[in-house]
Design a protein around this motif. Structure first.
Motif, PDB file in Angstrom:
ATOM      1  N   LYS A  45      51.287  21.262  29.735  1.00 45.61           N
ATOM      2  CA  LYS A  45      51.247  21.514  31.289  1.00 45.61           C
ATOM      3  C   LYS A  45      50.182  22.490  31.467  1.00 45.61           C
ATOM      4  N   SER A  46      49.874  22.684  32.830  1.00 42.96           N
ATOM      5  CA  SER A  46      48.688  23.341  33.313  1.00 42.96           C
ATOM      6  C   SER A  46      49.184  24.892  33.250  1.00 42.96           C
ATOM      7  N   ILE A  47      48.178  25.708  33.459  1.00 39.29           N
ATOM      8  CA  ILE A  47      48.360  27.059  33.709  1.00 39.29           C
ATOM      9  C   ILE A  47      49.381  27.498  34.851  1.00 39.29           C
ATOM     10  N   ILE A  48      49.149  26.684  36.066  1.00 44.07           N
ATOM     11  CA  ILE A  48      49.794  26.914  37.029  1.00 44.07           C
ATOM     12  C   ILE A  48      51.424  26.572  36.850  1.00 44.07           C
ATOM     13  N   LYS A  49      51.548  25.366  36.139  1.00 42.26           N
ATOM     14  CA  LYS A  49      52.893  24.884  35.882  1.00 42.26           C
ATOM     15  C   LYS A  49      53.784  25.783  34.939  1.00 42.26           C
ATOM     16  N   ASN A  50      53.139  26.106  34.062  1.00 42.61           N
ATOM     17  CA  ASN A  50      53.555  27.295  33.067  1.00 42.61           C
ATOM     18  C   ASN A  50      53.792  28.487  33.515  1.00 42.61           C
ATOM     19  N   THR A  51      53.090  28.920  34.499  1.00 44.83           N
ATOM     20  CA  THR A  51      53.259  30.392  34.880  1.00 44.83           C
ATOM     21  C   THR A  51      54.355  30.273  36.084  1.00 44.83           C
ATOM     22  N   GLN A  52      54.369  29.104  36.628  1.00 43.83           N
ATOM     23  CA  GLN A  52      55.628  29.010  37.684  1.00 43.83           C
ATOM     24  C   GLN A  52      56.897  28.949  36.921  1.00 43.83           C
ATOM     25  N   ASN A  53      56.911  28.640  35.808  1.00 39.95           N
ATOM     26  CA  ASN A  53      58.178  28.504  35.166  1.00 39.95           C
ATOM     27  C   ASN A  53      58.417  29.541  34.034  1.00 39.95           C
ATOM     28  N   ASN A  81      58.303  35.994  32.808  1.00 42.56           N
ATOM     29  CA  ASN A  81      57.841  37.047  32.744  1.00 42.56           C
ATOM     30  C   ASN A  81      56.337  37.114  33.597  1.00 42.56           C
ATOM     31  N   HIS A  82      56.040  36.052  34.475  1.00 42.85           N
ATOM     32  CA  HIS A  82      54.972  35.984  35.284  1.00 42.85           C
ATOM     33  C   HIS A  82      55.370  35.475  36.923  1.00 42.85           C
ATOM     34  N   ARG A  83      56.382  36.104  37.190  1.00 36.58           N
ATOM     35  CA  ARG A  83      56.807  35.719  38.598  1.00 36.58           C
ATOM     36  C   ARG A  83      55.956  36.240  39.632  1.00 36.58           C
ATOM     37  N   THR A  84      55.453  37.608  39.443  1.00 36.76           N
ATOM     38  CA  THR A  84      54.675  38.247  40.475  1.00 36.76           C
ATOM     39  C   THR A  84      53.122  37.597  40.287  1.00 36.76           C
ATOM     40  N   LEU A  85      52.710  37.141  39.149  1.00 36.34           N
ATOM     41  CA  LEU A  85      51.325  36.249  39.111  1.00 36.34           C
ATOM     42  C   LEU A  85      51.380  35.022  39.531  1.00 36.34           C
ATOM     43  N   SER A  86      52.397  34.343  39.827  1.00 34.41           N
ATOM     44  CA  SER A  86      52.936  33.030  40.146  1.00 34.41           C
ATOM     45  C   SER A  86      52.571  33.308  41.619  1.00 34.41           C
ATOM     46  N   ALA A  87      53.311  34.071  42.231  1.00 29.44           N
ATOM     47  CA  ALA A  87      53.378  34.440  43.530  1.00 29.44           C
ATOM     48  C   ALA A  87      51.899  34.812  44.175  1.00 29.44           C
ATOM     49  N   VAL A  88      51.157  35.459  43.319  1.00 27.77           N
ATOM     50  CA  VAL A  88      49.621  35.853  43.773  1.00 27.77           C
ATOM     51  C   VAL A  88      48.852  34.789  43.631  1.00 27.77           C
ATOM     52  N   ILE A  89      48.946  33.824  42.778  1.00 26.21           N
ATOM     53  CA  ILE A  89      48.371  32.550  42.575  1.00 26.21           C
ATOM     54  C   ILE A  89      48.649  31.776  43.960  1.00 26.21           C
ATOM     55  N   LYS A  90      49.796  31.652  44.290  1.00 25.16           N
ATOM     56  CA  LYS A  90      49.924  30.916  45.382  1.00 25.16           C
ATOM     57  C   LYS A  90      49.495  31.515  46.600  1.00 25.16           C
ATOM     58  N   ALA A  91      49.598  32.941  46.765  1.00 26.92           N
ATOM     59  CA  ALA A  91      49.045  33.463  48.050  1.00 26.92           C
ATOM     60  C   ALA A  91      47.604  33.490  48.064  1.00 26.92           C
ATOM     61  N   GLN A 102      47.493  25.747  26.971  1.00 24.09           N
ATOM     62  CA  GLN A 102      47.742  25.109  28.117  1.00 24.09           C
ATOM     63  C   GLN A 102      46.797  23.917  28.242  1.00 24.09           C
ATOM     64  N   CYS A 103      47.051  22.769  28.839  1.00 26.86           N
ATOM     65  CA  CYS A 103      46.197  21.684  28.740  1.00 26.86           C
ATOM     66  C   CYS A 103      45.092  21.917  29.698  1.00 26.86           C
ATOM     67  N   ASN A 104      44.925  23.077  30.320  1.00 22.15           N
ATOM     68  CA  ASN A 104      43.528  23.202  30.940  1.00 22.15           C
ATOM     69  C   ASN A 104      43.242  24.647  30.558  1.00 22.15           C
ATOM     70  N   GLY A 105      43.419  25.258  29.673  1.00 22.34           N
ATOM     71  CA  GLY A 105      43.190  26.460  28.939  1.00 22.34           C
ATOM     72  C   GLY A 105      43.929  27.156  28.257  1.00 22.34           C
ATOM     73  N   VAL A 106      43.979  28.621  28.288  1.00 21.59           N
ATOM     74  CA  VAL A 106      44.726  29.635  27.510  1.00 21.59           C
ATOM     75  C   VAL A 106      45.174  30.682  28.311  1.00 21.59           C
ATOM     76  N   ILE A 107      46.328  31.237  28.107  1.00 20.34           N
ATOM     77  CA  ILE A 107      46.699  32.387  28.722  1.00 20.34           C
ATOM     78  C   ILE A 107      47.037  33.563  27.511  1.00 20.34           C
ATOM     79  N   HIS A 108      46.517  34.527  27.727  1.00 17.03           N
ATOM     80  CA  HIS A 108      46.726  36.007  27.178  1.00 17.03           C
ATOM     81  C   HIS A 108      47.224  36.864  27.834  1.00 17.03           C
TER      82      HIS A 108
END
Length: 189
Positions: A41-49, A52-62, A172-178
């Motif tokens: 899955k992509s960075i956005i899909k994994n972050t949304q799920n 521990n990254h709910r705030t980051l997901s909200a910031v990405i959407k905003a 991720q399918c489109n990169g890596v998260i640290h």
């Protein structure tokens, strides 16, 4: 858009209470949470799920970066945990979430992203070539300095704010998260 900003503001205000009631994930189980990310899955899909990254997901959407982090890449994302955002100044967070400051919020987020996929071993090699120090240009355009502090990889912004990589190499399918333990900033806020 105004409703989304209001929802995010409310989230920042209520997150400490919610996390106390639910048992906020700690850095000890961050590795478990990141390991549950699906590398297909992509960075956005994994972050949304991610729990521990709910705030980051909200910031990405905003900041309207869902499409970019959903399909393009590869990217390396230094992802502040919810706890990192929680410790970020409430005054700064509220300032950034004002609809007039969307560009500042986008600058903050893109300062945590590097074009290309850089695993920790590649980051360490870059530091070896740079005598213990490496500099990476972020998608935002400014540089972040990476060094070692004991056994920790540390990112430092121009203002001396630093963040440690607490959990590394979530592919991720489109990169890596640290995952990092603090929010770093591209300019004085």
């Amino acid at each position: 858009m105004k409703y989304l900003i209001s929802s995010i503001s409310l989230f920042f205000l209520l997150f400490p209470l919610i996390s106390l009631a639910q048992g906020n994930p700690t850095s000890t189980n961050s590795a478990v949470l990141l390991s549950k990310m699906d590398p297909e899955k992509s960075i956005i899909k994994n972050t949304q799920n991610s729990k521990n990254h709910r705030t980051l997901s909200a910031v990405i959407k905003a900041t309207d970066l869902e499409e970019t982090l959903g399909y393009d890449g590869p990217f390396t994302v230094f992802a502040p945990s919810d706890k990192a955002f929680e410790e970020f100044s409430l005054r700064k967070a509220l300032h950034l979430l004002d609809s007039e400051n969307k560009e500042d919020l986008k600058a903050l987020l893109t300062y945590h992203i590097i074009a290309g996929k850089f695993t920790t071993s590649q980051i360490l090699r870059a530091m070896c070539r740079g005598n213990g120090r490496a500099t990476f240009t972020t998608v935002q355009g400014k540089e972040v300095v990476v060094t070692m502090e004991g056994i920790d990889i540390v990112l430092t912004d121009d203002f001396g704010n630093s963040a440690k990589i607490t959990t590394a190499d979530a592919n991720q399918c489109n990169g890596v998260i640290h995952e990092i333990d603090s929010v770093i900033v591209p300019h004085q806020m």
